[in-house]
Design a protein around this motif. Sequence first.
Motif, PDB file in Angstrom:
ATOM      1  N   HIS A  35     -13.693   0.189 -16.830  1.00  0.00           N
ATOM      2  CA  HIS A  35     -14.211  -0.981 -16.124  1.00  0.00           C
ATOM      3  C   HIS A  35     -15.555  -0.656 -15.469  1.00  0.00           C
ATOM      4  CE1 HIS A  35     -11.200  -4.183 -16.287  1.00  0.00           C
ATOM      5  NE2 HIS A  35     -10.263  -3.261 -16.219  1.00  0.00           N
TER       6      HIS A  35
ATOM      7  N   ILE B 268      -9.543  -8.503 -16.275  1.00  0.00           N
ATOM      8  CA  ILE B 268     -10.818  -7.851 -16.576  1.00  0.00           C
ATOM      9  C   ILE B 268     -11.938  -8.472 -15.745  1.00  0.00           C
ATOM     10  CG2 ILE B 268     -12.539  -7.448 -18.373  1.00  0.00           C
ATOM     11  CD1 ILE B 268     -10.230  -7.400 -20.391  1.00  0.00           C
TER      12      ILE B 268
ATOM     13  N   ASN C 284     -13.862  -6.337 -12.877  1.00  0.00           N
ATOM     14  CA  ASN C 284     -15.281  -6.124 -13.167  1.00  0.00           C
ATOM     15  C   ASN C 284     -16.174  -6.705 -12.091  1.00  0.00           C
ATOM     16  OD1 ASN C 284     -15.537  -6.122 -16.834  1.00  0.00           O
ATOM     17  ND2 ASN C 284     -14.475  -4.790 -15.408  1.00  0.00           N
TER      18      ASN C 284
END
Length: 284
Positions: free
Chosen positions: A70, A178, A182
């Motif tokens: 990430h 995600i 992120n």
Amino acid sequence: MIENKPLAALFMLTAAAFVAGSTLFAKALGVAGMHPFQVSSGRFIFALLGLAVASLILRPRIIRPNLPLHTLRVVLGWLGVTCMFAAVAVMPVGEATAISFLNPIIAMILAIPLLGERVGPWRWAAAVIAFAGALILIQPGADAFQPAALIALLGAVFMGAEVITIKRLTRAEKPLQILIVNNVIGVVIACSVASFVWVWPTPLLWGLMAGTGLLMVCAQACFLNAMGRADASFVGPVFYATLVFAALYDFVIYGVVPVPTAIAGALLILAGAALMVWRESRKA
């Protein structure tokens, strides 16, 4: 995610529409004198705020995120977007976008050794057709070969490498997870760097920053859904449609009427994307 190439192409087209819109907002911020690092920080801040609202509704569970991957993805994306914002502030949007749009080809090439994907002649042909359309649509002349053009090219390399990390993340994690992880990491990195050049924005600039961030997070969501449903080398060239949307926005907002060569370039971009979707659908 279950593989669905037509749906992946639709998600990627939607992402292209959002990215083109965010680029126009970023251009306005750059023209107003805002530093690219600050533009990038605003993009992460408001993207995270949008995700926070979505999280209150959807209540996602964060399950074993791959933090090193990430972090790598965020650093690559932050560098790529910052280079793009820096280039677009001092050169025509079309030329900067054309140079940055080398990133799908870079991603497709990197996908061969890093993801083990097979890129056949049809995908190469579709990518070449789409890229040729991009060159015709934008017609980058001598002005494109300036220091800002090199910054845009560097951004394309960063964004191409980011696509590979996104594809690896989508194999193990859900899109919303995600996006949340992120953007949390992105806010920390972008705001830390932007603190050295921060100038308090006016209400109008805050609004433009909010628009940039919210449009970009919508683009990210569509992009991740596309990547999770098809190979990176399949959906990557479809992203050239951003150039079509940019031309459309120029016409609607600024009254710029596309010349015949621009129309031809747009048709080539769409033809390249359609060729890939048709071929993959026939194979399926």
